[in-house]
Structure formats: structure tokens, C-alpha cells
Design an enzyme around this catalytic site. Structure first.
Site, short mmCIF file in Angstrom:
data_model
loop_
_atom_site.label_atom_id
_atom_site.label_comp_id
_atom_site.label_asym_id
_atom_site.label_seq_id
_atom_site.Cartn_x
_atom_site.Cartn_y
_atom_site.Cartn_z
N ASP A 99 0.86 -1.17 0.00
CA ASP A 99 0.00 0.00 0.00
C ASP A 99 0.91 1.23 0.00
O ASP A 99 2.10 1.14 0.34
CB ASP A 99 -0.88 -0.03 1.25
CG ASP A 99 -1.70 1.23 1.41
OD1 ASP A 99 -2.43 1.59 0.48
OD2 ASP A 99 -1.58 1.87 2.48
N ASP A 116 -0.07 5.16 0.82
CA ASP A 116 -0.25 6.19 1.85
C ASP A 116 -0.35 5.58 3.24
O ASP A 116 -1.18 4.71 3.49
CB ASP A 116 -1.49 7.01 1.55
CG ASP A 116 -1.33 7.87 0.31
OD1 ASP A 116 -0.38 8.66 0.27
OD2 ASP A 116 -2.14 7.73 -0.62
N THR A 162 -2.72 0.82 -4.42
CA THR A 162 -3.22 1.95 -3.66
C THR A 162 -4.63 2.36 -4.08
O THR A 162 -4.98 2.25 -5.26
CB THR A 162 -2.27 3.16 -3.81
OG1 THR A 162 -2.84 4.31 -3.17
CG2 THR A 162 -2.01 3.49 -5.27
N SER A 163 -5.39 2.86 -3.14
CA SER A 163 -6.73 3.38 -3.45
C SER A 163 -6.66 4.69 -4.23
O SER A 163 -7.65 5.11 -4.83
CB SER A 163 -7.53 3.59 -2.16
OG SER A 163 -7.77 2.36 -1.52
N LYS A 183 -10.95 -1.03 -1.99
CA LYS A 183 -10.74 -1.65 -0.70
C LYS A 183 -11.88 -1.22 0.23
O LYS A 183 -12.28 -0.07 0.19
CB LYS A 183 -9.41 -1.21 -0.09
CG LYS A 183 -8.17 -1.50 -0.94
CD LYS A 183 -6.92 -0.91 -0.29
CE LYS A 183 -5.69 -1.04 -1.17
NZ LYS A 183 -4.50 -0.41 -0.58
N ASP A 225 -1.41 -0.42 6.08
CA ASP A 225 -1.55 0.30 7.34
C ASP A 225 -3.00 0.39 7.80
O ASP A 225 -3.26 0.67 8.97
CB ASP A 225 -1.00 1.72 7.22
CG ASP A 225 -1.90 2.63 6.40
OD1 ASP A 225 -2.42 3.60 6.97
OD2 ASP A 225 -2.09 2.37 5.21
#
Length: 236
Positions: free
Chosen positions: A21, A23, A120-121, A153, A178
Site C-alpha cells: 500500500d 499512503d 493503492t486506493s 478496498k 496500514d
């Protein structure tokens, strides 16, 4: 020392790929975002607590905007988004700091010719820019963004897409995340997550998922290290 030996047991397998991931996992962006949200809301005179911002961690943009709409009207939401983005762009342009231990892990994986990807989103074009400004883009051959899947997600779609593009079976993928949403996405994809909480401590419900939880990137590296060749020996 690992945070929780019951939760941080050594990996039972050598991954074929490690999926990161972005961020809050690799980049110290969540704290910067929180500060920008606070400043933007204060400048606009909106009384919004930190809990609202923290509930957005790991979520797709559309889900974050929906949360804002529970507290603000549409004009206020757009004003807040514009003000926050302007503040955050300044920080992104300067290059956000990296999580301690990240580069050492990436270099160790590269020495093993281990496949890696960013999952990543964040929209892919934006993710590429953030990774470039943070000095990370050269470490990854694959970046998968939240705009490339129908369901963000905690749905597994984005992780399954990354595995497909890497030609790696999901069960052979290790995921570093995270956020609870990211961990749930990895588990739903049939992958093995290592949870490295950033701003949001895992709740009892999240801990009940039974996955590995560690305090930082170095502890995640330690779980993987027994399966990797020693760099010094590899260079001989």
C-alpha cells in the site's frame, strides 16, 4: 522486539511477490493529510473533529466524500475538498517523507529479484506523481490505482488485479498495509497481510481477523528476512 509475538509469527512461506500500500504504509502522508484537513476546515470555519478524518484512512475518495456529506452540504464539501487539496499539493510537490526502514526493505527485496508492486486506493496518475516526488517510483515496475477497479478496498479487486498483472497466485502474495480496509482487502483476496498501523490503532474487531500486526517497517522486514538470502553472502 516484535510488537505481539502471537500476531507476528514468522511467515510460513517465501512470497513470490510483495505488494505495498502507498499512503501511510510507505509514505508519511496520512499525518500530512490530517493536518491539511484540520487547516482547511479551520480556515472555512467548519467544526469537524479528528475522528472524522481518521475514519477516512484507507478508503477510496468516493467513500471519503460520502462521509463528509453526512456532516456538510455539497457546496461545503466541495469548498473543503478544494482547500484541503491545495494545502496537500504543496506537501506532495515537495516530496513527502518515507517510513523508516522502507528503503532497506525495498533494496533487500530487489537483491532477491522479488516482484513488488504498489497497490493503492489513490488514482493511478496521482499515485505515480506522489511516488515520483517521494523518490519511490524507480523501485516498482507495477503500480495499480483505485481508479482501475470497480470496487475499492476493502473489496479484494485491486489486489487480485495486481496479482494477475504480476502473474502470481494470490496465495503467494505478501501484502503490507496500514489500514483495516486494506487488510480486509488482502485477506479477501486470499493473500497474507502484515498490518503496520499508522494513525489508526487496530480495534478488537480488526485484531480478531487473526493477521500479523507489527509496529513498524523494520518489524515487517524481520518477519520476511528468514526467507531471504543474506545480502552480503549474495554478493560474494
Amino acid at each position: 522486539m516484535l510488537t505481539d509475538t502471537a500476531r507476528a509469527a514468522a511467515l510460513e512461506f517465501l512470497p513470490a511477490a510483495v505488494l505495498f500500500d502507498m499512503d501511510g504504509t510507505m509514505i508519511e502522508s496520512e499525518a500530512a493529510l490530517l493536518e491539511c484537513w484540520r487547516q482547511a476546515a479551520q480556515d472555512l470555519g467548519y467544526d469537524l473533529e479528528d475522528g472524522l478524518w481518521l475514519s477516512m484512512v484507507g478508503l477510496h475518495d468516493s467513500a471519503c466524500h460520502d462521509l463528509l456529506r453526512t456532516r456538510l452540504d455539497e457546496a461545503q464539501v466541495q469548498a473543503l475538498l478544494h482547500a484541503m487539496q491545495a494545502l496537500y499539493d504543496v506537501r506532495v510537490d515537495a516530496g513527502l517523507p518515507l517510513k523508516p526502514g522502507l528503503i532497506a526493505l525495498l533494496e533487500h527485496l530487489a537483491a532477491q529479484d522479488m516482484a513488488t508492486a504498489v497497490v493503492t486506493s489513490t488514482r493511478r496518475p496521482r499515485a505515480l506523481y506522489k511516488l515520483e516526488r517521494a523518490g519511490l517510483l524507480a523501485h516498482f515496475a507495477l503500480v495499480v490505482g483505485g481508479d482501475e477497479v470497480a470496487h475499492p478496498k476493502p473489496a479484494p479487486d485491486i489486489y487480485l488485479l495486481a496479482a494477475q498483472r504480476l502473474s502470481v497466485a494470490p496465495e503467494r502474495c505478501l501484502v503490507l498495509e496500514d489500514s483495516p480496509a486494506g487488510v480486509r482487502a488482502a485477506l479477501a483476496a486470499g493473500m497474507t497481510p502484515i498490518h503496520i498501523p499508522d494513525l489508526v490503532a487496530p480495534s478488537a474487531e480488526v485484531r480478531a481477523l487473526g493477521h500479523r500486526i507489527v509496529a513498524n517497517m523494520d518489524e515487517a522486514h524481520a518477519l520476511l528476512a528468514p526467507w531471504l538470502r543474506d545480502e552480503a553472502l549474495a554478493g560474494q
